[in-house]
Scaffold this motif. Structure first.
Motif, short mmCIF file in Angstrom:
data_model
loop_
_atom_site.label_atom_id
_atom_site.label_comp_id
_atom_site.label_asym_id
_atom_site.label_seq_id
_atom_site.Cartn_x
_atom_site.Cartn_y
_atom_site.Cartn_z
N ALA A 295 -22.22 -27.06 -31.22
CA ALA A 295 -21.81 -26.45 -29.94
C ALA A 295 -21.50 -24.97 -30.13
CB ALA A 295 -20.61 -27.19 -29.37
N ASP A 296 -20.83 -24.62 -31.23
CA ASP A 296 -20.54 -23.21 -31.53
C ASP A 296 -21.84 -22.42 -31.70
OD1 ASP A 296 -17.81 -23.58 -31.41
OD2 ASP A 296 -17.52 -23.55 -33.60
N GLU B 32 -21.38 -30.81 -37.92
CA GLU B 32 -20.64 -31.61 -36.95
C GLU B 32 -21.00 -31.17 -35.53
OE1 GLU B 32 -18.56 -34.14 -37.65
OE2 GLU B 32 -19.01 -33.89 -39.79
N PRO B 33 -20.83 -32.04 -34.54
CA PRO B 33 -21.14 -31.67 -33.15
C PRO B 33 -20.42 -30.39 -32.69
CG PRO B 33 -20.78 -34.02 -33.31
CD PRO B 33 -20.43 -33.44 -34.66
N GLU B 34 -19.20 -30.17 -33.16
CA GLU B 34 -18.47 -28.96 -32.77
C GLU B 34 -19.15 -27.71 -33.32
OE1 GLU B 34 -16.93 -31.48 -34.61
OE2 GLU B 34 -16.09 -32.52 -32.88
N ASP B 35 -19.69 -27.81 -34.54
CA ASP B 35 -20.40 -26.68 -35.14
C ASP B 35 -21.69 -26.39 -34.37
OD1 ASP B 35 -18.53 -26.28 -37.22
OD2 ASP B 35 -19.46 -27.87 -38.40
N SER C 225 -30.85 -27.25 -31.17
CA SER C 225 -30.34 -28.62 -31.25
C SER C 225 -31.23 -29.50 -32.11
CB SER C 225 -30.22 -29.23 -29.85
OG SER C 225 -29.22 -28.59 -29.10
N THR D 40 -17.82 -17.75 -33.92
CA THR D 40 -18.51 -19.04 -33.96
C THR D 40 -19.47 -19.22 -35.13
OG1 THR D 40 -20.18 -18.20 -32.43
CG2 THR D 40 -18.35 -19.42 -31.47
#
Length: 126
Positions: free
Chosen positions: A44-45, A39-42, A30, A104
């Motif tokens: 998270a993946d 991006e936040p989604e990336d 992180s 992912t």
């Protein structure tokens, strides 16, 4: 112990190969991701991918170490996760984990002593 080499933009983390230490690998990831345009989604993946990768090398009674390398390059983020050779999860769980990882990240390489994950920082690199 964590080492940061500012000239190469790399971080290496070595922790006990026990499940409770996987959270530290996610926290380090992180922090590195804050230096990227992901991006936040990336992110998270990637956290899911590193969790799945590390799970194959940890065990409750392990005396070994889990190593994580984060290399921030101009166009990609490369993660290297390594640990003891003996897998602590079933073959079926390993296959599921590898399927999750493939879904992912942009590139992955599975070896007996580790996993290499690559996430492109720009969609132009695909």
């Amino acid at each position: 112990m964590t080492q940061v080499e500012s000239s190469t933009r790399s971080v290496r983390l070595t922790v006990p190969a026990k499940p409770e230490y996987i959270v530290l690998t996610r926290l380090a990831l992180s922090a590195v991701c804050r230096l990227t345009p992901l991006e936040p989604e990336d992110v998270a993946d990637l956290k899911l991918a590193i969790t799945e990768a590390a799970t194959a090398f940890v065990g409750e009674e392990s005396e070994d170490q889990l190593t994580c390398g984060f290399e921030l390059e101009d166009r990609q983020l490369v993660l290297d996760i390594g640990g003891p050779h003996a897998a602590t999860v079933s073959e079926e769980e390993q296959e599921l984990g590898q399927a999750i990882i493939r879904a992912t990240v942009d590139e992955c390489e599975f070896r007996s002593d580790g996993v290499r994950l690559v996430k492109y920082l720009s969609h132009d690199d695909q």
